[in-house]
Design a protein around this motif. Sequence first.
Motif, PDB file in Angstrom:
ATOM      1  N   LYS A  36       0.388  -1.256  -0.073  1.00  0.00           N
ATOM      2  CA  LYS A  36      -0.487   0.271  -0.171  1.00  0.00           C
ATOM      3  C   LYS A  36       0.348   1.265   0.292  1.00  0.00           C
ATOM      4  O   LYS A  36       0.715   1.965  -0.319  1.00  0.00           O
ATOM      5  N   ALA A  37       1.943   0.872   1.178  1.00  0.00           N
ATOM      6  CA  ALA A  37       3.158   2.085   0.674  1.00  0.00           C
ATOM      7  C   ALA A  37       4.257   1.860  -0.259  1.00  0.00           C
ATOM      8  O   ALA A  37       4.295   0.645   0.291  1.00  0.00           O
ATOM      9  N   VAL A  38       5.486   2.549  -0.462  1.00  0.00           N
ATOM     10  CA  VAL A  38       6.725   2.723  -1.111  1.00  0.00           C
ATOM     11  C   VAL A  38       7.456   3.337   0.258  1.00  0.00           C
ATOM     12  O   VAL A  38       7.789   4.461   0.056  1.00  0.00           O
ATOM     13  N   PRO A  39       8.885   2.565   0.777  1.00  0.00           N
ATOM     14  CA  PRO A  39       9.311   3.157   1.576  1.00  0.00           C
ATOM     15  C   PRO A  39       9.909   4.125   1.785  1.00  0.00           C
ATOM     16  O   PRO A  39      10.563   3.418   0.246  1.00  0.00           O
ATOM     17  N   PRO A  40      10.556   5.320   1.418  1.00  0.00           N
ATOM     18  CA  PRO A  40      12.000   6.009   0.985  1.00  0.00           C
ATOM     19  C   PRO A  40      12.471   5.870   0.782  1.00  0.00           C
ATOM     20  O   PRO A  40      13.716   4.689   1.850  1.00  0.00           O
ATOM     21  N   ALA A  41      13.634   5.728   0.157  1.00  0.00           N
ATOM     22  CA  ALA A  41      15.336   5.526   0.418  1.00  0.00           C
ATOM     23  C   ALA A  41      16.159   5.871   1.564  1.00  0.00           C
ATOM     24  O   ALA A  41      16.720   4.290   2.223  1.00  0.00           O
ATOM     25  N   ASP A  42      15.568   6.836   2.597  1.00  0.00           N
ATOM     26  CA  ASP A  42      16.310   6.457   3.718  1.00  0.00           C
ATOM     27  C   ASP A  42      15.985   5.263   4.666  1.00  0.00           C
ATOM     28  O   ASP A  42      16.195   4.649   5.729  1.00  0.00           O
ATOM     29  N   MET A  43      14.078   4.555   4.790  1.00  0.00           N
ATOM     30  CA  MET A  43      13.969   3.862   5.438  1.00  0.00           C
ATOM     31  C   MET A  43      14.205   2.667   4.815  1.00  0.00           C
ATOM     32  O   MET A  43      13.986   1.644   5.488  1.00  0.00           O
ATOM     33  N   LEU A  44      14.836   2.526   3.491  1.00  0.00           N
ATOM     34  CA  LEU A  44      14.400   0.889   3.139  1.00  0.00           C
ATOM     35  C   LEU A  44      16.265   0.615   3.304  1.00  0.00           C
ATOM     36  O   LEU A  44      16.559  -0.331   3.781  1.00  0.00           O
ATOM     37  N   ILE A  45      17.207   1.874   3.446  1.00  0.00           N
ATOM     38  CA  ILE A  45      18.550   1.803   4.586  1.00  0.00           C
ATOM     39  C   ILE A  45      18.077   1.382   5.608  1.00  0.00           C
ATOM     40  O   ILE A  45      18.532   0.728   6.849  1.00  0.00           O
ATOM     41  N   LYS A  46      17.381   1.725   6.124  1.00  0.00           N
ATOM     42  CA  LYS A  46      16.882   1.382   7.819  1.00  0.00           C
ATOM     43  C   LYS A  46      16.587  -0.536   8.078  1.00  0.00           C
ATOM     44  O   LYS A  46      16.778  -0.722   8.469  1.00  0.00           O
ATOM     45  N   LEU A  47      15.642  -0.146   7.323  1.00  0.00           N
ATOM     46  CA  LEU A  47      15.012  -1.770   6.968  1.00  0.00           C
ATOM     47  C   LEU A  47      16.281  -2.759   7.013  1.00  0.00           C
ATOM     48  O   LEU A  47      16.641  -3.802   7.406  1.00  0.00           O
TER      49      LEU A  47
END
Length: 71
Positions: A36-47
């Motif tokens: 439903k949502a796509v994580p932004p780049a900074d969140m992808l790195i944290k994930l």
Amino acid sequence: MERLKRLREEKNMTQVRLAIELGVSQETISGYEIGKAVPPADMLIKLANVLDTSVDYILGRTDDKRFIKLK
């Protein structure tokens, strides 16, 4: 993002625990997992950091889960 849920479950983490680790809501994690949502780049790195994998693996660009740490 089907891989995100699988990675989280492999770490025996609930959505709530992952959300706490990342400083977001459980609803945000749920949104990522169901697409439903796509994580932004900074969140992808944290994930990737929390789940011990690479952003490329989370995004489906590789089937190699290993995280390669650069010096």
